[in-house]
Design a protein around this motif. Structure first.
Motif, mmCIF file in Angstrom:
data_model
loop_
_atom_site.group_PDB
_atom_site.id
_atom_site.type_symbol
_atom_site.label_atom_id
_atom_site.label_comp_id
_atom_site.label_asym_id
_atom_site.label_seq_id
_atom_site.Cartn_x
_atom_site.Cartn_y
_atom_site.Cartn_z
ATOM 1 N N TRP A 58 0.828 -1.167 0.026
ATOM 2 C CA TRP A 58 -0.005 -0.073 -0.018
ATOM 3 C C TRP A 58 0.971 1.222 0.248
ATOM 4 O O TRP A 58 1.740 1.259 0.800
ATOM 5 C CB TRP A 58 -0.944 -0.005 1.353
ATOM 6 N N VAL A 59 0.464 2.114 -0.961
ATOM 7 C CA VAL A 59 0.995 3.576 -0.882
ATOM 8 C C VAL A 59 -0.258 4.518 -0.150
ATOM 9 O O VAL A 59 -1.190 4.510 -0.615
ATOM 10 C CB VAL A 59 1.581 4.184 -2.245
ATOM 11 N N GLY A 60 0.042 4.905 1.112
ATOM 12 C CA GLY A 60 -0.904 5.445 1.840
ATOM 13 C C GLY A 60 -2.019 4.535 1.938
ATOM 14 O O GLY A 60 -1.614 3.392 2.198
ATOM 15 N N ASN A 61 -3.225 5.079 1.942
ATOM 16 C CA ASN A 61 -4.381 4.260 2.089
ATOM 17 C C ASN A 61 -5.274 4.065 0.979
ATOM 18 O O ASN A 61 -6.348 3.442 1.003
ATOM 19 C CB ASN A 61 -5.222 4.556 3.593
ATOM 20 N N GLY A 62 -4.802 4.551 -0.312
ATOM 21 C CA GLY A 62 -5.498 4.650 -1.392
ATOM 22 C C GLY A 62 -5.047 3.884 -2.414
ATOM 23 O O GLY A 62 -5.578 3.698 -3.635
ATOM 24 N N PHE A 63 -3.877 3.351 -2.369
ATOM 25 C CA PHE A 63 -3.095 3.005 -3.643
ATOM 26 C C PHE A 63 -2.533 1.567 -3.340
ATOM 27 O O PHE A 63 -1.347 1.564 -2.956
ATOM 28 C CB PHE A 63 -2.345 3.880 -4.274
ATOM 29 N N PRO A 64 -3.099 0.477 -3.681
ATOM 30 C CA PRO A 64 -2.662 -0.812 -3.861
ATOM 31 C C PRO A 64 -1.534 -1.210 -4.802
ATOM 32 O O PRO A 64 -2.307 -1.586 -5.815
ATOM 33 C CB PRO A 64 -3.742 -1.970 -3.259
ATOM 34 N N VAL A 65 -0.439 -1.045 -4.588
ATOM 35 C CA VAL A 65 0.160 -1.013 -5.952
ATOM 36 C C VAL A 65 1.285 -2.586 -5.864
ATOM 37 O O VAL A 65 1.732 -3.034 -5.016
ATOM 38 C CB VAL A 65 1.081 0.189 -6.034
ATOM 39 N N ARG A 66 1.506 -2.778 -7.203
ATOM 40 C CA ARG A 66 2.722 -3.754 -7.525
ATOM 41 C C ARG A 66 3.751 -2.951 -8.401
ATOM 42 O O ARG A 66 3.434 -2.225 -9.165
ATOM 43 C CB ARG A 66 2.055 -4.833 -8.445
ATOM 44 N N THR A 67 4.943 -2.923 -7.820
ATOM 45 C CA THR A 67 5.725 -2.140 -8.472
ATOM 46 C C THR A 67 6.644 -3.192 -9.521
ATOM 47 O O THR A 67 7.072 -4.388 -9.103
ATOM 48 C CB THR A 67 7.065 -1.990 -7.227
ATOM 49 N N LEU A 68 6.195 -2.934 -10.836
ATOM 50 C CA LEU A 68 6.670 -3.790 -11.731
ATOM 51 C C LEU A 68 7.998 -3.462 -12.195
ATOM 52 O O LEU A 68 8.874 -4.697 -12.745
ATOM 53 C CB LEU A 68 5.724 -3.420 -13.275
ATOM 54 N N PHE A 69 8.616 -2.491 -12.139
ATOM 55 C CA PHE A 69 10.259 -2.327 -12.226
ATOM 56 C C PHE A 69 10.587 -1.122 -11.104
ATOM 57 O O PHE A 69 9.759 -0.160 -10.920
ATOM 58 C CB PHE A 69 10.600 -2.300 -13.648
ATOM 59 N N SER A 70 11.762 -1.014 -10.825
ATOM 60 C CA SER A 70 12.403 0.002 -10.000
ATOM 61 C C SER A 70 13.865 0.217 -10.388
ATOM 62 O O SER A 70 14.618 -0.426 -10.771
ATOM 63 C CB SER A 70 12.160 -0.205 -8.557
ATOM 64 N N TYR A 71 14.267 1.579 -10.133
ATOM 65 C CA TYR A 71 15.735 1.963 -10.229
ATOM 66 C C TYR A 71 16.502 1.247 -9.797
ATOM 67 O O TYR A 71 17.854 1.156 -9.902
ATOM 68 C CB TYR A 71 15.935 3.393 -10.412
#
Length: 296
Positions: free
Chosen positions: A24-37
């Motif tokens: 979760w990013v905050g309480n509104g965005f349940p995210v999957r990080t598909l790639f990262s630096y």
């Protein structure tokens, strides 16, 4: 960028990156990080990170769902909404609400403080929420330029219909078959939002030497003769060559990313991406000292 040209050398599929879970990013965005630096920064330059939020159904609420005041420096955030809505406000005066099909292109550059929440009307009625946020790096010479904000409405994004009912392409940045995307970029970048559904072969062309990634959000795409890129997966291609060959696609929502690499060191910490550790320390000090502004 265009479709079908048998004379163009193929870009080799190097790997398929798969997400490893949701947070979760905050309480509104349940995210999957598909790639990262943190692990693919030099490979995917100028692209730094891609978070895929949703799809998820939220119940109606009067609560503000999202992430509150936080800083950024040294790069751009590109938010594409598929379902629901997002309200943004930043310390440079940028902001607004974007809904399905709209894009927010925020250049943090020298530094902004901003917040992102579900749109108030959407939160009150609830429903399906789905969006992506892409981070785009800036060359060192632009990292300390003034921030800017581009609100790009769905109606401003040109659509190219592919032949034989193969699908359609929304041109957000760069060019596709003569259509030019409305986004203003600091380095040459292609961001294409595609809907593909076909058992016919299709070639997509990008310049030789460009970083190229095929981000499959939903459905599946078969490439390079046999490899299948499925939901929430990213196909990374060799920079050499000018063509990605798609053999077939099954009800796929795809982002095609291409860009001229930025051959510079990447130093990052949380919301800051610069070139050196000292610049990161300075970014933290500037934020703590109020030099990136405040939200009133």
């Amino acid at each position: 960028m265009q479709t079908t040209n048998e004379q163009n050398p193929l870009k080799k599929l190097l790997s398929i990156e798969r997400s490893t879970g949701r947070h979760w990013v905050g309480n509104g965005f349940p995210v999957r990080t598909l790639f990262s630096y943190s692990d693919l920064g030099s490979v995917l330059s100028p692209f730094l990170l891609l978070d895929y939020a949703g799809p998820v159904n939220f119940p109606p609420t009067d609560e503000r769902r999202g992430v509150g005041e936080h800083p950024h420096r040294g790069f751009e955030t590109v938010t594409i909404v598929y379902d629901g809505s997002v309200e943004h406000r930043d310390s440079s005066g940028g902001g607004g609400s974007i809904g399905p099909g709209d894009v927010q292109w925020m250049t943090a550059a020298s530094g902004v403080v901003h917040e992102e929440f579900h749109g108030r009307d959407f939160a009150r009625r609830g429903g399906k929420f789905e969006m992506v946020q892409l981070w785009v790096n800036l060359p060192a010479r632009y990292k300390m330029t003034p921030p800017r904000y581009q609100s790009i409405l769905n109606s401003q994004i040109p659509i190219v219909n592919l032949p034989n009912g193969q699908g359609s392409v929304r041109v957000i940045a760069g060019k596709f078959e003569g259509a030019r995307g409305p986004a203003q970029t600091f380095t040459p970048i292609h961001v294409q939002d595609m809907r593909l559904n076909s058992d016919q072969q299709m070639d997509l062309n990008l310049p030789d030497g460009y970083t190229t990634a095929l981000v499959v959000l939903k459905g599946s795409v078969r490439v390079s003769g046999s490899e299948v890129i499925g939901p929430a997966e990213v196909g990374l291609f060799d920079r050499a060559g000018t063509t990605i060959r798609i053999d077939s696609a099954n009800d796929a929502t795809v982002l095609l990313l291409g860009g001229e690499p930025i051959d510079e060191p990447i130093a990052g910490s949380g919301p800051f991406v610069m070139n050196t550790a000292e610049e990161i320390r300075q970014a933290m000090a500037d934020y703590q000292g109020g030099k990136m502004g405040h939200l009133s």
